[in-house]
Design a protein around this motif. Structure first.
Motif, PDB file in Angstrom:
ATOM      1  N   LEU A 111     -75.212  21.800 -28.868  1.00  0.00           N
ATOM      2  CA  LEU A 111     -73.746  21.292 -28.658  1.00  0.00           C
ATOM      3  C   LEU A 111     -73.106  22.233 -27.487  1.00  0.00           C
ATOM      4  CD1 LEU A 111     -72.219  20.035 -32.021  1.00  0.00           C
ATOM      5  CD2 LEU A 111     -73.102  18.571 -29.907  1.00  0.00           C
ATOM      6  N   ILE A 112     -73.346  23.405 -27.843  1.00  0.00           N
ATOM      7  CA  ILE A 112     -72.599  24.563 -27.103  1.00  0.00           C
ATOM      8  C   ILE A 112     -73.564  24.573 -25.640  1.00  0.00           C
ATOM      9  CG2 ILE A 112     -72.551  26.969 -26.786  1.00  0.00           C
ATOM     10  CD1 ILE A 112     -70.405  25.633 -28.311  1.00  0.00           C
ATOM     11  N   GLY A 113     -74.598  24.188 -25.748  1.00  0.00           N
ATOM     12  CA  GLY A 113     -75.361  24.280 -24.544  1.00  0.00           C
ATOM     13  C   GLY A 113     -75.036  23.010 -23.588  1.00  0.00           C
ATOM     14  N   ALA A 114     -74.665  21.868 -24.158  1.00  0.00           N
ATOM     15  CA  ALA A 114     -74.307  20.778 -23.390  1.00  0.00           C
ATOM     16  C   ALA A 114     -72.706  21.159 -22.897  1.00  0.00           C
ATOM     17  CB  ALA A 114     -74.057  19.618 -24.495  1.00  0.00           C
ATOM     18  N   VAL A 115     -71.912  21.899 -23.685  1.00  0.00           N
ATOM     19  CA  VAL A 115     -70.731  22.334 -23.166  1.00  0.00           C
ATOM     20  C   VAL A 115     -70.926  23.274 -22.178  1.00  0.00           C
ATOM     21  CG1 VAL A 115     -68.584  23.508 -23.956  1.00  0.00           C
ATOM     22  CG2 VAL A 115     -69.431  21.748 -25.272  1.00  0.00           C
ATOM     23  N   ALA A 116     -71.372  24.234 -22.144  1.00  0.00           N
ATOM     24  CA  ALA A 116     -71.608  25.464 -21.180  1.00  0.00           C
ATOM     25  C   ALA A 116     -72.150  24.636 -19.903  1.00  0.00           C
ATOM     26  CB  ALA A 116     -72.701  26.452 -21.560  1.00  0.00           C
ATOM     27  N   GLY A 117     -73.056  24.009 -19.956  1.00  0.00           N
ATOM     28  CA  GLY A 117     -73.817  23.171 -18.630  1.00  0.00           C
ATOM     29  C   GLY A 117     -72.646  22.141 -18.094  1.00  0.00           C
ATOM     30  N   SER A 118     -71.833  21.477 -19.032  1.00  0.00           N
ATOM     31  CA  SER A 118     -70.963  20.318 -18.674  1.00  0.00           C
ATOM     32  C   SER A 118     -69.797  21.110 -17.906  1.00  0.00           C
ATOM     33  CB  SER A 118     -70.447  19.555 -19.631  1.00  0.00           C
ATOM     34  OG  SER A 118     -71.404  18.961 -20.382  1.00  0.00           O
TER      35      SER A 118
END
Lengths: 359, 363, 305
Positions: free
Chosen positions: B95-102
């Motif tokens: 989830l954090i990866g998704a947030v950071a990239g988004s």
């Protein structure tokens, strides 16, 4: 190896086809995508009742399939496409989060018709449909103000999306016609569906002085708490009288059956067109459960209001509407707010003290 | 007389080969009974689960799409588990990866940013996931706090952070208040491999990750150290390996891979950031890692196999009206049998006729 | 009824399923077994508990069905991890998947049905005492049962020989085995106790909270119970505090909204998890040489013969 695989597959498919029967070819196949389990007693449950009503109407002419518990994440596009590939010609996707995936699949399958509930994006072969649930909530507001002794209404809300905000506003506008000083306490559960939390929220509202409980979450938990505490409550989505025979005043029920019947009929007749259908009390997409646990004069008032809305004599969002900030809201629909304003509603009306979360 | 488990002197390669077959056989038998009880034809039901998805390229593509995040996450997890570091918070790192990239996708939305956006998002996702994965690792090596539990707790924190962002600051201004960002611009999405299909570049990245994982473990000194630290911590200490450093490394790689899987999922199949972007990938990947016996190639097959049961389960709902719950039961039973049979690689059953030790009563 | 009294009553009820499930998991973990399948055992307990109560019309039979279902689920776990030495983390997760599926299958028969909830106690004289009467003597029996259970567990772990052996098995299974204690049998009973508690915790929801069964109604409470055990650093006394704190945060967050206090609800919801991490770091630091977690937690044990 490959040959064996193909042979085995053919055998399996043949068995499968055999089970479906020879008449499968001339039946209209209709697919449904559900957000929750069919047994959620709320949103999905009502959609499934609508599906069953439609099946009853058309009998052998249709064959329906549903996929339940389809999360709104990466899987939904595949689930919708699987239904399209399985030969379904009309596919209902019944939650807001399916909007983009439905749009994508609709572009890929121009010969399949899609119907997306509660969204705002359409295409040649993709309709949208939803309910004017706020009409029912306006009536609930009137009843609540009549029945409340403390003058404080308790409102359990799910997420601050326009459908929920417009429901809260309609409730207040209705209630203010009876008692201009009525107060509402709002608790955001941040879930559509967690019976335990919904029950806790109902308890908190009652403990803080609310004597009428209304909800925009899905389970009958709040109704049951109100019943246990000897308070009154409104159901949501479905008939909840079983969970509060002495508590339920009425319930704003989602009645998808007639709409499904109408759309399937259009599909069978070859007259299906992409539309934006937003049905309320008049088209019976929103239906009020019997008015119970209230004196006859309140009942009559509720029924008169319902009739007035159905006949178009009464608009819940009739201008002038004053916002929380004391300023009058622009009146795009002439005599009342237009549909766009209701569909995108992001303000509270005057009389609500709280703030919309995230705003 | 008693049936007891006993450790084998060395792992049995014969059992290693046939155990998946035994497990599948047992599962098929059990499920046939269950299908018959539900009034469904067991043979056609099993056919729908296991064979029908292989018939066409569409289903094969979907299996690959579904397996992509599972395999990527599981490869990272296997490194952790081999090093005896119990990262079960991959869901949070995802989830954090998704947030950071988004973040980058949201910031560049509507600008004329070039094709560098997606690679940069990928990098951000990996960095975000790695940093988030390092939190439990640091808590472990610095304070001795159990990483099983801290990494699990961080899953909920990540979930709530994402929830806050898409309901507040990053909400699509034109989205009628619904909790989602706007659809990402084309430069911020994962390129699709086959026109009209859903197979995307992420599948290729997953394969690269599998290959890299295999090389790392089999051919490099770090890979060797990781395995030794997990299997024989004392030997590792004598060998002068810095086990703390290896734990940090394993968690960082694992977090980075999960984070990358997260941003690929968001920029690919989903197309925007919203709550519920993961149907539990981080947890399912744990099972994939074990099904694949913590071996990169094994994980690739395990991921594809689990994806197959998802796709098959959906087709079973469509063609045979088998409820989704049956698919869940099916997956559960399958996992139990596979894990149980794999146990026989390292252990064997033995009949003992008398207890070798006089047991002193526990009462 | 005063507001504070009402809040305390709500907190007691909201905390009870957490406390029940966490107590069971505490004993399981103390014996050295990490069962991550609490959520799965709970939801099956909820489905069977409701089914039992609906068919029989008795809350007690419902509770027993919930307990039985939890024990059966935990036996699968015990067979896998103790009998076959399979990894506990993977097995626990698989158990949750199985539990969600099974509960859906079992529960589909009871959709839309309603039972009467477990009655609140009423002891003439005691329950009517102002302020404290309702709290101490007026909740449903499960609330007090859960507290009695924690006290019982505390007594068992620290005041009985068997409890000492159980803790020994969890701290160093090799030594415990060398001393002649049946490590696997002890662990099996610990796992079964955990299953019974989780099953009862799940059954509490449809039997005493909301009188119907809906798939997924445990809504993640099993995972919270796991967090609580850590938060309590495996001590029964702290478990009670932790469970009630968690319940209090949940309930007060709702009340805060009713009072119009604007705190991002996500932050409020994240607090218990952040607190758990901090507590874990602090207790691990306080004791040199590692945490207070049972030393053998989560490790496979196969007796050498």
């Amino acid at each position: 190896m490959k040959k064996i695989l193909i042979a085995a597959t053919a055998a399996v498919l043949a068995t499968g086809a055999g089970l479906l029967g020879a008449s499968a070819a001339d039946k209209l196949k209709i697919g449904f995508i559900y957000l929750g389990p069919v047994g959620d007693l709320g949103w999905t449950y009502q959609h499934d009742l609508g599906r069953l009503e439609m099946v009853k109407e058309f009998g052998d002419k249709v064959e329906t399939t549903f996929l339940e518990n389809v999360s709104e994440g990466p899987d939904s596009e595949r689930s919708i496409e699987q239904l399209a590939r399985a030969g379904n010609k009309l596919i209902f996707t019944t939650s807001f989060g399916y909007m983009e995936p439905t749009l994508k699949v609709a572009k890929k399958y121009p010969n399949v018709h899609f119907e997306h509930a509660t969204g705002y994006k359409r295409d040649k072969n993709m309709s949208t449909y939803s309910g004017r649930f706020y009409e029912g909530r306006y009536i609930q507001g009137i009843i609540a103000a009549k029945m409340s002794k403390s003058g404080v209404l308790g409102y359990i809300a799910s997420f601050p999306i326009p459908e929920v905000i417009s429901g809260i506003n309609a409730t207040m506008l209705g209630a203010q016609t009876i008692n201009p000083n009525i107060k509402v306490k709002i608790i955001w559960a941040n879930t559509w569906f967690d019976p335990g939390k919904e029950a806790d929220a109902a308890k908190a509202l009652i403990d803080q002085g609310a004597d009428i409980i209304m909800q925009h979450t899905d389970s009958p938990a709040a109704m049951q708490v109100a019943a246990e505490r000897g308070k009154l409550a409104f159901g949501q989505d479905s008939e909840m009288i079983k969970f509060g025979p002495k508590a339920q005043l009425t319930s704003t029920m989602n009645n998808w059956g007639p709409y499904y019947i109408q759309r399937v009929k259009a599909e069978l007749d070859g007259t299906w067109k992409s539309e934006d259908f937003w049905g309320g009390l008049k088209s019976k997409l929103v239906v009020m459960a019997p008015y119970t646990n209230m004196p006859d004069d309140v009942k009559k008032l509720a029924m008169d209001t319902e009739a007035a809305i159905i006949e178009g004599r009464l608009q819940p969002f009739k201008c002038p509407i004053v916002g929380q900030d004391g300023k009058e809201v622009e009146c795009k629909g002439g005599t009342h707010l237009d549909d766009g304003q209701v569909l995108g509603m992001n303000f509270y009306v005057k009389g609500i003290d709280e703030k919309i979360p995230g705003k | 007389m008693q049936l007891v488990l006993e450790k084998r002197a060395e792992r049995s390669s014969a059992i290693a080969l046939i155990s998946p077959l035994i497990a599948i056989g047992l599962t098929l038998a059990t499920m046939s009974i269950l299908f018959a009880m539900l009034g469904k034809n067991p043979i056609s039901a099993l056919g729908v689960y296991f064979i029908a998805p292989f018939v066409d390229s569409y289903s094969l593509q979907e299996i690959a799409v579904k397996a992509t995040p599972l395999v990527m996450i599981a490869i990272g997890l296997s490194l952790c588990y081999l090093a005896n570091a119990w990262n079960i918070g991959a869901e949070g790192q995802f989830l954090i990866g998704a947030v950071a990239g988004s973040w980058l996708a949201v910031k560049t939305q509507g600008t004329d940013a070039g094709p560098w956006v997606f690679p940069a998002m990928l990098l951000l996702g990996a960095v975000g996931g790695a940093l988030y994965g390092l939190i439990p690792a640091i808590c472990k090596v610095r304070f001795g706090a159990s990483e099983i539990l801290t990494s699990l707790m961080l899953v909920y924190v990540a979930d709530l952070l994402l929830d806050y962002l898409v309901r507040g600051p990053w909400r699509d201004p034109k989205g009628f208040n619904f909790p989602t960002t706007a659809e990402f611009d084309p430069v911020a999405t994962v390129p699709v491999l086959i026109e009209g299909g859903r197979l995307h570049l992420g599948g290729v990245i997953a394969l690269v990750v599998v290959a890299a994982g295999a090389v790392l473990l089999a051919r490099t000194i770090k890979g060797f150290e990781i395995r030794v630290v997990g299997a024989a911590p004392r030997a590792a200490r004598f060998g002068g390996f810095n086990s703390n450093q290896l734990i940090l490394l394993a968690f960082a790689i694992s977090g980075a891979l999960a984070g990358m899987a997260g941003i690929i999922e968001v920029a690919g199949p989903v197309g925007h950031l919203q709550p519920g972007i993961s149907p539990g990938y981080g947890f399912t990947a744990i099972i994939v890692a074990f099904l694949g016996r913590l071996n990169p190639i094994g994980i690739l097959f395990a991921g594809l196999f689990l994806a197959l049961t998802f796709i098959g389960g959906e087709q079973a709902q469509i063609t045979m009206k088998i409820p989704l719950d049956v698919t869940k039961v099916f997956q559960g039973i399958l996992l139990f049998f596979v894990l149980a049979c794999d146990s026989l690689i390292l252990y064997r059953f033995k009949l003992v006729f008398a207890s070798p030790k006089v047991s002193r009563g526990a009462h | 009824m005063g507001l504070i009294e009402a809040i305390i009553l709500a907190v007691l009820a909201a905390s009870t399923p957490l406390l029940l499930a966490a107590t069971g998991e505490l004993v399981t973990e103390r014996a050295g077994v990490l069962n991550l399948g609490v959520e799965g055992m709970m939801i099956v307990g909820a489905a069977c508990g409701f089914g039992g109560a609906w068919l029989s019309g008795s809350v007690i039979i419902g509770a027993l069905c919930g307990i039985g279902a939890g024990v059966l689920m935990s036996l699968i776990f015990a067979l896998m991890t103790l009998g076959l030495a399979v990894n506990q983390v993977a097995t626990g997760l698989a158990l949750t998947i199985l539990g969600i599926g099974l509960s859906g299958l079992i529960g589909s028969r009871f959709v839309g049905e309603k039972i009467s909830l477990a009655p609140h106690l009423h002891i003439p004289g005691l329950t009517d005492i102002p302020l404290v009467g309702r709290i101490l003597f007026g909740e449903d029996a499960f609330v007090y049962l859960s507290l009695a259970l924690v006290i019982g567990v505390w007594f068992f772990l620290y005041r009985t020989r068997t409890g000492l052996i159980l803790r020994a098995a969890g701290d160093n299974h090799t030594s415990a085995h060398a001393l002649g204690y049946p490590v696997l049998r002890i662990r099996m009973f610990a796992v079964m106790f955990g299953g019974a508690c989780a099953g009862l915790a799940g059954a509490y929801l449809p039997l005493a909270y909301t009188p119907f069964f809906i798939p997924g109604m445990t809504a993640g409470r099993g995972w919270i119970a796991l967090a609580l055990v850590v938060f309590a650093s495996w001590l029964p006394g702290r478990l009670v505090i932790g469970a009630y704190l968690f319940g209090a945060v949940t309930i007060l967050q709702l009340h805060a909204q009713g009072w119009g206090v604007g705190v991002p609800s996500q932050l409020m919801s994240a607090l218990p998890y952040l607190a758990t991490i901090i507590v874990l770091v602090l207790i691990s630091r306080a004791r040199t040489g590692g945490s207070t977690a049972p030393a053998a937690l989560g490790t496979v044990f196969v007796p050498d013969r």
